[in-house]
Design a protein around this motif. Structure first.
Motif, short mmCIF file in Angstrom:
data_model
loop_
_atom_site.label_atom_id
_atom_site.label_comp_id
_atom_site.label_asym_id
_atom_site.label_seq_id
_atom_site.Cartn_x
_atom_site.Cartn_y
_atom_site.Cartn_z
N GLN A 1 76.10 -19.13 8.66
CA GLN A 1 76.12 -19.03 10.12
C GLN A 1 77.51 -18.63 10.61
OE1 GLN A 1 74.73 -22.85 11.44
NE2 GLN A 1 72.57 -22.28 11.25
N ALA A 2 78.55 -19.15 9.99
CA ALA A 2 79.91 -18.78 10.39
C ALA A 2 80.17 -17.30 10.10
CB ALA A 2 80.92 -19.65 9.65
N ALA A 3 79.70 -16.82 8.97
CA ALA A 3 79.87 -15.41 8.64
C ALA A 3 79.13 -14.52 9.63
CB ALA A 3 79.39 -15.15 7.22
N GLN A 4 77.92 -14.92 10.01
CA GLN A 4 77.17 -14.13 10.98
C GLN A 4 77.85 -14.16 12.35
OE1 GLN A 4 73.22 -15.74 10.70
NE2 GLN A 4 72.64 -14.34 9.05
N ALA A 5 78.45 -15.27 12.70
CA ALA A 5 79.16 -15.37 13.98
C ALA A 5 80.38 -14.44 14.01
CB ALA A 5 79.59 -16.81 14.23
N MET A 6 80.94 -14.16 12.83
CA MET A 6 82.10 -13.26 12.75
C MET A 6 81.69 -11.80 12.63
SD MET A 6 84.94 -15.31 10.54
CE MET A 6 83.87 -15.95 9.26
N GLY A 7 80.38 -11.53 12.62
CA GLY A 7 79.92 -10.15 12.62
C GLY A 7 79.26 -9.66 11.35
N CYS A 8 79.13 -10.51 10.34
CA CYS A 8 78.46 -10.08 9.11
C CYS A 8 76.96 -10.03 9.34
CB CYS A 8 78.75 -11.07 7.98
SG CYS A 8 80.46 -11.12 7.49
N ASN A 9 76.30 -9.09 8.69
CA ASN A 9 74.85 -9.04 8.78
C ASN A 9 74.24 -9.84 7.65
OD1 ASN A 9 75.14 -7.40 6.57
ND2 ASN A 9 74.53 -5.53 7.61
N TYR A 10 72.93 -9.87 7.57
CA TYR A 10 72.24 -10.69 6.56
C TYR A 10 72.59 -10.24 5.14
CZ TYR A 10 68.49 -12.93 3.95
OH TYR A 10 67.78 -13.66 3.04
N TRP A 11 72.69 -8.97 4.90
CA TRP A 11 72.97 -8.46 3.54
C TRP A 11 74.42 -8.61 3.21
CZ3 TRP A 11 69.08 -7.97 0.44
CH2 TRP A 11 67.81 -7.76 0.98
#
Length: 59
Positions: free
Chosen positions: A49-59
């Motif tokens: 979730q933290a990675a997605q909040a920083m702009g990373c996508n699922y892959w």
């Protein structure tokens, strides 16, 4: 016996340590794939979730 033609195609021989690398490599691929899968599945949900909040996508 099954990998002998493939081994001969790749290394031009079916005898010796060089020829043994082909079946050993093919036998090791599922093992390392399983280790990679287990490692990916063990990533904490909060970290994803933290990675997605920083702009990373699922892959």
């Amino acid at each position: 016996m099954v990998l002998t033609p493939l081994t001969r195609l790749i290394v031009s021989t079916s005898i010796g340590s060089t020829a043994a690398l082909v079946p050993l490599t093919l036998a090791a691929i599922p093992f390392f794939g399983r280790i990679a899968e287990t490692s990916i599945l063990e990533v904490d949900k909060g970290l994803r979730q933290a990675a997605q909040a920083m702009g990373c996508n699922y892959w």
